[in-house]
Scaffold this active site. Structure first.
Site: not given
Ligand code: NAD
Length: 474
Positions: A170, A243, A277, A376
């Site tokens: 997905k 992750e 990331c 973030e």
């Protein structure tokens, strides 16, 4: 309409997903079938039905298949790279580079599936042997983000198939086209029906359709989605690999080579519009080099060409969508309210085409406790935190809930080695940007950045197989 691949058939969805070019918001990249939860469950059932035969295919057959995928991706690298640029806003060089990386990953696992094995040990008891073997898990759900739309699916799909699992992917709602192109290649290389299924669709439907009836889920994305997947997965007793985000520090010490440090910061913080990331979002700089570093970095930032990702001169493309653009503006305002000084960039760019362009932005005078240094942002924004010395730099680097990548620029062997050993992260970089990795070695972090076994390289086998320990009396 571009359909989903379920049980070897290209099928329409319960609804439609539209993909738009972030460099030119007038351009529709394509219409894609969007599966609902029921169709996702059908894909899981197809993967379940296919598992029995696929797990018993020979390693040679699976290796040949993965190699053919790699070869075909290389043959189509220019058009696939262009699609990555059109859909994810990467520069042409970044788009092409990501496709080549994805092909290399398939090639690596074409070899790896011939190499993995178990162990044979003597028992501690007499006349008994112990054999440890690895076995496929079964059906794996793979849920991926938009920022590496072909490499991340590749580094989940390739090991899943290499070690005998079947799967459902997905992908992100923002990059359905790249995933579709990848599955067109997989299907054309003779994949048996149901072994790898593609379900473009929403995260909400994935939560309902892809977290039951499977044996494992591998997710890459934001922390809050990872946490919600974890809650369901643990309830279902599904093996889990997450992750997630980062707030990666780059430490610059007084003894650093200034050019190296500036290059690392520029690349790590702003390439791919900061949407990695592993991006360096906290630049932790000691007092003696601080002013020279900030001057040199801002000069380089001012020279960066921001614009349409299909323009060859572009060095920084757009951010992915309006909500990411708004989030960046929110954090730029927040940083100023928190007392940091925006010394460079941050302004929207008026380009020839309407898109989500932001000039790379730098804060100075920031403190690590500020929200801009703890949350973030996932855009071309970095902040400088001035510290007295190496000891304070290390404490500051580790003062975060994240722990993905961390870098240091120094000419001191002692500082470099100490940092490598004591920084709390899964990746440590010495005189290199915090982003930019090899594909044959493990990847992942600590704390809120990662959960579960590592991805990539030889270590990927730990997630995609389980061990069986057999005791045999002689
Ligand atoms: P996201 O968490 O919004 O979405 C990731 C995927 O999860 C998408 O496919 C989405 O549709 C799906 N999803 C959303 N809600 C869900 C739910 N409730 N249940 C199941 N699936 C759901 O992340 P994003 O915005 O696409 O990507 C950016 C994030 O990804 C950043 O935080 C970035 O740091 C992280 N990231 C991490 C790594 C890594 O390896 N550590 C690599 C790339 C990106």
């Amino acid at each position: 309409m571009n359909e989903n691949l379920i049980n070897g058939k290209w099928l329409g969805g319960a609804s439609t997903l539209q993909s738009w070019n972030p460099s030119d918001t007038r351009e529709l990249v394509g219409d894609y079938a969007a599966a609902d939860a029921e169709q996702m469950q059908q894909a899981v059932a197809a993967a379940r039905a296919a598992f029995g035969a696929w797990q018993h295919t020979t390693t040679q057959m699976r290796s040949d298949f993965l190699q053919r995928v790699a070869n075909q991706m290389m043959a189509e690298k220019e058009s696939l790279g262009l699609l990555v640029s059109r859909e994810a806003g990467k520069t042409l060089a970044e788009g092409l580079g990501e496709v080549v990386r994805a092909a290399q990953i398939f090639q690596f696992f074409a070899g790896e599936c011939l190499r993995y094995g178990g162990e044979s040990l003597p028992s501690v008891r007499p006349d008994i042997g112990v054999q440890i073997s690895r076995h496929a898990l079964g059906v794996v759900s793979l849920i991926t983000p938009w920022n590496f739309p072909i490499a991340i699916p590749a580094w989940k799909i390739a090991p899943a198939l290499a070690f005998g699992n079947t799967l459902v992917l997905k992908p992100s709602e923002y990059t359905p086209g790249v995933a579709h192109a990848l599955f067109r290649i997989l299907a054309a290389q003779g994949l048996p029906p149901g072994v790898a299924n593609l379900v473009n669709g929403s995260g909400k439907h994935a939560a309902q359709g892809l977290l039951s009836g499977v044996d494992a889920v591998s997710f890459t994305g934001s922390v809050h989605v990872g946490q919600s997947i974890a809650q369901t997965a643990i309830g279902e007793m599904i093996r889990l690999q997450l992750e997630m985000g980062g707030k990666n520090p780059l430490v610059v010490l007084d003894d650093a080579d200034l050019d190296v440090a500036v290059e690392c910061a520029l690349n790590g913080a702003f390439f791919s519009a900061g949407q990695r990331c592993t991006a360096s979002s906290r630049l932790i700089v000691t007092e003696g080099i601080h002013d020279r570093f900030v001057d040199a970095l801002t000069a380089r930032m001012r020279a960066m060409v921001v614009g349409n990702s299909l323009d060859k001169a572009t060095q920084i493309g757009p951010v992915i969508n309006q909500s990411q653009f708004d989030k960046i503006q929110h954090y730029l305002d927040l940083g100023k309210r928190e007392g940091a000084e925006l010394v460079e960039g941050g302004s929207p760019v008026e380009a020839a085409t309407p898109g989500y362009f932001v000039r790379p932005a730098l804060f100075t005078g920031s403190h690590n406790a500020m929200r801009i240094n703890q949350e973030e942002i996932f855009g071309p924004v970095a902040s400088v935190i001035k510290v007295a010395d190496y000891d304070e730099a290390l404490v500051t680097a580790n003062d975060t809930r994240f722990g993905l990548s961390a870098g240091i620029c120094t000419t001191s062997l002692r500082a470099a080695n100490h940092f490598r050993l004591h920084v709390r992260s899964g990746l440590a970089m010495v005189n290199l940007p915090t982003a930019g990795l090899d594909y044959h070695v493990p990847f992942g972090g600590t704390r809120a950045s990662s959960y579960g076994p590592r991805e990539q390289g030889r270590y990927a086998v730990d997630f995609y197989t389980s061990t069986k320990t057999a005791y045999i009396a002689y």
